[in-house]
Write an enzyme that holds these catalytic residues in place. Structure first.
Site, PDB file in Angstrom:
ATOM      1  N   HIS A 211       0.843  -1.196   0.000  1.00 32.07           N
ATOM      2  CA  HIS A 211       0.000   0.000   0.000  1.00 32.07           C
ATOM      3  C   HIS A 211       0.869   1.232   0.000  1.00 32.07           C
ATOM      4  O   HIS A 211       1.932   1.236   0.631  1.00 32.07           O
ATOM      5  CB  HIS A 211      -0.930   0.018   1.227  1.00 32.07           C
ATOM      6  CG  HIS A 211      -2.071   0.948   1.046  1.00 32.07           C
ATOM      7  ND1 HIS A 211      -1.987   2.282   1.381  1.00 32.07           N
ATOM      8  CD2 HIS A 211      -3.308   0.755   0.525  1.00 32.07           C
ATOM      9  CE1 HIS A 211      -3.137   2.856   1.065  1.00 32.07           C
ATOM     10  NE2 HIS A 211      -3.957   1.958   0.549  1.00 32.07           N
TER      11      HIS A 211
ATOM     12  N   ASP B 277      -7.911  -5.521   0.000  1.00 27.99           N
ATOM     13  CA  ASP B 277      -8.421  -6.244  -1.166  1.00 27.99           C
ATOM     14  C   ASP B 277      -8.059  -7.716  -1.154  1.00 27.99           C
ATOM     15  O   ASP B 277      -8.667  -8.516  -1.864  1.00 27.99           O
ATOM     16  CB  ASP B 277      -7.884  -5.597  -2.454  1.00 27.99           C
ATOM     17  CG  ASP B 277      -8.561  -4.272  -2.703  1.00 27.99           C
ATOM     18  OD1 ASP B 277      -9.725  -4.139  -2.284  1.00 27.99           O
ATOM     19  OD2 ASP B 277      -7.937  -3.376  -3.288  1.00 27.99           O
TER      20      ASP B 277
HETATM   21  N1  CMC Z   1       4.381  -7.399  -5.098  1.00 32.21           N
HETATM   22  C1  CMC Z   1       5.715  -7.361  -5.261  1.00 32.21           C
HETATM   23  N2  CMC Z   1       6.475  -6.254  -5.058  1.00 32.21           N
HETATM   24  C2  CMC Z   1       5.843  -5.132  -4.687  1.00 32.21           C
HETATM   25  C3  CMC Z   1       4.454  -5.082  -4.501  1.00 32.21           C
HETATM   26  C4  CMC Z   1       3.710  -6.278  -4.715  1.00 32.21           C
HETATM   27  N3  CMC Z   1       2.368  -6.295  -4.543  1.00 32.21           N
HETATM   28  N4  CMC Z   1       4.073  -3.839  -4.133  1.00 32.21           N
HETATM   29  C5  CMC Z   1       5.207  -3.120  -4.094  1.00 32.21           C
HETATM   30  N5  CMC Z   1       6.271  -3.894  -4.424  1.00 32.21           N
HETATM   31  C6  CMC Z   1       7.686  -3.481  -4.431  1.00 32.21           C
HETATM   32  C7  CMC Z   1       7.997  -2.613  -5.642  1.00 32.21           C
HETATM   33  O1  CMC Z   1       8.481  -3.387  -6.707  1.00 32.21           O
HETATM   34  C8  CMC Z   1       9.040  -1.666  -5.089  1.00 32.21           C
HETATM   35  O2  CMC Z   1      10.259  -2.346  -5.062  1.00 32.21           O
HETATM   36  P1  CMC Z   1      11.647  -1.508  -5.272  1.00 32.21           P
HETATM   37  O3  CMC Z   1      11.712  -0.538  -4.136  1.00 32.21           O
HETATM   38  O4  CMC Z   1      12.706  -2.552  -5.246  1.00 32.21           O
HETATM   39  O5  CMC Z   1      11.503  -0.831  -6.615  1.00 32.21           O
HETATM   40  C9  CMC Z   1       8.618  -1.451  -3.638  1.00 32.21           C
HETATM   41  O6  CMC Z   1       7.861  -2.649  -3.282  1.00 32.21           O
HETATM   42  C10 CMC Z   1       7.757  -0.217  -3.430  1.00 32.21           C
HETATM   43  O7  CMC Z   1       6.671  -0.304  -4.321  1.00 32.21           O
HETATM   44  P2  CMC Z   1       6.040   0.929  -5.099  1.00 32.21           P
HETATM   45  O8  CMC Z   1       5.359   0.431  -6.335  1.00 32.21           O
HETATM   46  O9  CMC Z   1       7.047   2.021  -5.239  1.00 32.21           O
HETATM   47  O10 CMC Z   1       4.969   1.405  -4.045  1.00 32.21           O
HETATM   48  P3  CMC Z   1       3.725   2.308  -4.344  1.00 32.21           P
HETATM   49  O11 CMC Z   1       3.428   2.987  -3.078  1.00 32.21           O
HETATM   50  O12 CMC Z   1       3.953   3.148  -5.550  1.00 32.21           O
HETATM   51  O13 CMC Z   1       2.583   1.248  -4.738  1.00 32.21           O
HETATM   52  C11 CMC Z   1       0.750  -0.225  -4.631  1.00 32.21           C
HETATM   53  C12 CMC Z   1       1.585   0.821  -3.893  1.00 32.21           C
HETATM   54  C13 CMC Z   1      -0.498  -0.565  -3.799  1.00 32.21           C
HETATM   55  C14 CMC Z   1       0.279   0.311  -5.982  1.00 32.21           C
HETATM   56  C15 CMC Z   1       1.640  -1.488  -4.842  1.00 32.21           C
HETATM   57  O14 CMC Z   1       2.046  -2.001  -3.605  1.00 32.21           O
HETATM   58  C16 CMC Z   1       0.917  -2.559  -5.665  1.00 32.21           C
HETATM   59  O15 CMC Z   1       0.950  -2.513  -6.887  1.00 32.21           O
HETATM   60  N6  CMC Z   1       0.253  -3.550  -4.980  1.00 32.21           N
HETATM   61  C17 CMC Z   1      -0.524  -4.539  -5.674  1.00 32.21           C
HETATM   62  C18 CMC Z   1      -1.874  -3.935  -6.073  1.00 32.21           C
HETATM   63  C19 CMC Z   1      -2.810  -3.800  -4.895  1.00 32.21           C
HETATM   64  O16 CMC Z   1      -3.003  -4.709  -4.102  1.00 32.21           O
HETATM   65  N7  CMC Z   1      -3.464  -2.612  -4.824  1.00 32.21           N
HETATM   66  C20 CMC Z   1      -4.523  -2.342  -3.809  1.00 32.21           C
HETATM   67  C21 CMC Z   1      -4.150  -1.275  -2.834  1.00 32.21           C
HETATM   68  S1  CMC Z   1      -5.289  -1.249  -1.430  1.00 32.21           S
HETATM   69  C22 CMC Z   1      -6.822  -0.785  -2.102  1.00 32.21           C
HETATM   70  C23 CMC Z   1      -6.866   0.610  -2.580  1.00 32.21           C
HETATM   71  O17 CMC Z   1      -6.670   1.531  -1.751  1.00 32.21           O
HETATM   72  O18 CMC Z   1      -7.136   0.833  -3.760  1.00 32.21           O
END
Ligand code: CMC
Length: 431
Positions: free
Chosen positions: A308, A366
């Site tokens: 998240h 989720d």
């Molecule tokens: N699986 C594997 N690696 C992950 C994941 C994941 N689900 N989420 C983040 N990472 C890694 C990412 O690759 C990055 O690694 P590095 O620092 O080495 O580049 C690190 O963790 C930080 O991730 P980020 O993408 O920079 O983080 P963000 O804050 O931009 O993204 C997120 C948050 C929710 C979009 C992401 O965690 C994600 O894509 N999760 C899966 C989708 C999901 O479950 N979304 C629902 C969120 S809760 C409901 C809502 O509020 O909508």
């Protein structure tokens, strides 16, 4: 004596600019950079808004490090345990919990608006039966401004109020109609003797040829799902609603924009994507391969339902949702379903794996909501529409707050331009 105003000093290019620091009631202080361009001729750069507060708001507070979520100051755990969705709607919209008379009046107003204009039935028929219900919802909610144009004048507080009530009341009806339409079943009219969550289940699962009685445990679980998703401060879809609304667009159009944004798999689409991922993994033996792929930087695969932007400790909604999942699965006698086994094992491994632990990637709301919704009998394509129904009150409360703010301006971000500098046009034969 004047109150001391805290400032931050920004030095660059031999200049030094004093910037006021704004004080929240709780949470990090905010450096006010509004005068920065005028005084310093520079922009700030923050794609993804990881360090930018785009507005002030008194609706929802999140402490991502502590895993706390509060609506109008009330912890989500207390609301999930003691309140119900329509009371939470009142709280988000008006700022305080209602007394008994206020609650009764609000319930009455919402209940009296649950039906949609009969002509909307024909509008639905223009969609293909195999449309994703989110596609249908974006279209139908956007079209609400054509059906209810007597509540689109945003300068009139009464029309704003009517539009808010209409959306809270009609979104479940529209989502249920989108579902029924995709199934080839007749639309089921709302039943105003039922509570909000039960009525939604009724509109989704009842058919004219048989009696349908809503199980109170399922209705309670649905009500909880709705409460837990009701608002989440300035997330992507809410910011979309605010940005759309900042130009003066009507609230139905703004909420349709929010629904479009919610659809993406990184946001509300994650519940559908998560369950599809669990099914694709298929068996517990395939989990190590999924974990390996999730860690591989060259593989776009991510563990859906994990991670998240704000919560870096745990998602408090996920905790409550997990309890509900256990209750619903018990009620339905689902214990050894293969998807559930994969989910439980995936959760266990991910919580121990150093990659996920170090990056603070916990199961989010989720991860569990999809499991409950599937057990209730919803197809995965309905998961995100249910999120949209629940989030409508948050979108509309945030929109209402913005419109009521006399300092509100059109949202207009700037950019770091990295394209060509000025050059002369070349006639086609000379290129
Ligand atoms: N699986 C594997 N690696 C992950 C994941 C994941 N689900 N989420 C983040 N990472 C890694 C990412 O690759 C990055 O690694 P590095 O620092 O080495 O580049 C690190 O963790 C930080 O991730 P980020 O993408 O920079 O983080 P963000 O804050 O931009 O993204 C997120 C948050 C929710 C979009 C992401 O965690 C994600 O894509 N999760 C899966 C989708 C999901 O479950 N979304 C629902 C969120 S809760 C409901 C809502 O509020 O909508």
């Amino acid at each position: 004596m004047d109150k001391m105003i805290k400032t931050a000093t920004l030095s660059f290019n031999g200049k030094s600019i004093e910037l006021p620091m704004l004080q929240p009631t709780v949470g990090p202080e905010v450096i006010d950079i509004r005068k920065l361009y005028a005084e310093g001729d520079v922009f700030t750069y923050d794609p993804g808004f990881t360090s930018t507060a785009a507005c002030d708001s008194a609706i929802t507070y999140i402490d991502g490090d502590k895993g706390e979520l509060q609506y109008r100051g009330y912890p989500i755990e207390q609301l999930a345990e003691q309140s119900h969705f329509l009371e939470v709607c009142y709280l988000l919209l008006y700022g305080e919990l209602p007394n008994a008379a206020q609650m009764q009046d609000f319930e009455h107003r919402v209940t009296n608006h649950t039906m949609v204009h009969e002509q909307m039935h024909y509008f639905f028929r223009g969609f293909r039966r195999d449309s994703h219900p989110m596609a249908t919802m974006v279209g139908v909610v956007g079209a609400m401004s054509a059906f209810y144009h007597d509540s689109t004048d945003i300068s009139d507080p009464w029309q704003r109020e009517v539009a808010a009530i209409r959306m809270i009341a009609k979104l479940p009806t529209i989502a249920a109609m989108a579902y029924k339409y995709s199934m080839g079943q007749p639309f089921v009219y709302p039943k105003n003797s039922l509570d909000y969550a039960s009525n939604f289940l009724h509109m989704c699962f009842a058919v004219p040829c048989a009696d349908y009685v809503v199980d109170p445990i399922l209705s309670k679980a649905m009500d909880r799902i709705m409460m837990l998703h009701a608002d989440h401060e300035q997330n992507a879809s809410t910011s979309t609603v605010r940005l759309a609304g900042s130009s003066g667009a009507n609230p139905f159009a703004c909420v349709a924009a929010g629904i479009a944004c919610l659809w993406g798999p990184a946001h509300g689409g994650a519940n559908q994507a998560c369950l599809e991922m669990l099914r694709e993994i298929g068996t517990v033996e395939n989990i190590p391969e999924a974990i390996r792929r999730a860690k591989d930087k060259n593989d776009p695969f991510r563990l859906m339902g994990f991670g998240h932007r704000v919560y870096k400790n745990f998602d408090p909604r996920a905790k409550v949702m997990k309890e509900s999942a256990d209750e619903v699965l018990d009620l339905l006698g689902i214990h050894d379903n293969e998807t559930l086994k994969v989910a439980k094992e995936l959760e266990r491994i991910a919580l121990e794996d150093t990659y996920f632990v170090e990056k603070k990637l916990y199961p989010n709301v989720d991860f569990y909501s999809g499991i409950i919704l599937e057990a209730m009998g919803f197809p995965t394509s309905m998961f995100t529409p249910i999120f949209a129904v629940s989030r409508t009150v948050g979108w509309i409360s945030q929109w209402k707050e913005m419109i009521g703010d006399p300092t509100q301006k059109i949202g207009r971000p700037r950019q770091l331009y990295i394209g060509q500098t000025a050059r002369d046009y070349v006639a086609v034969n000379d290129r």
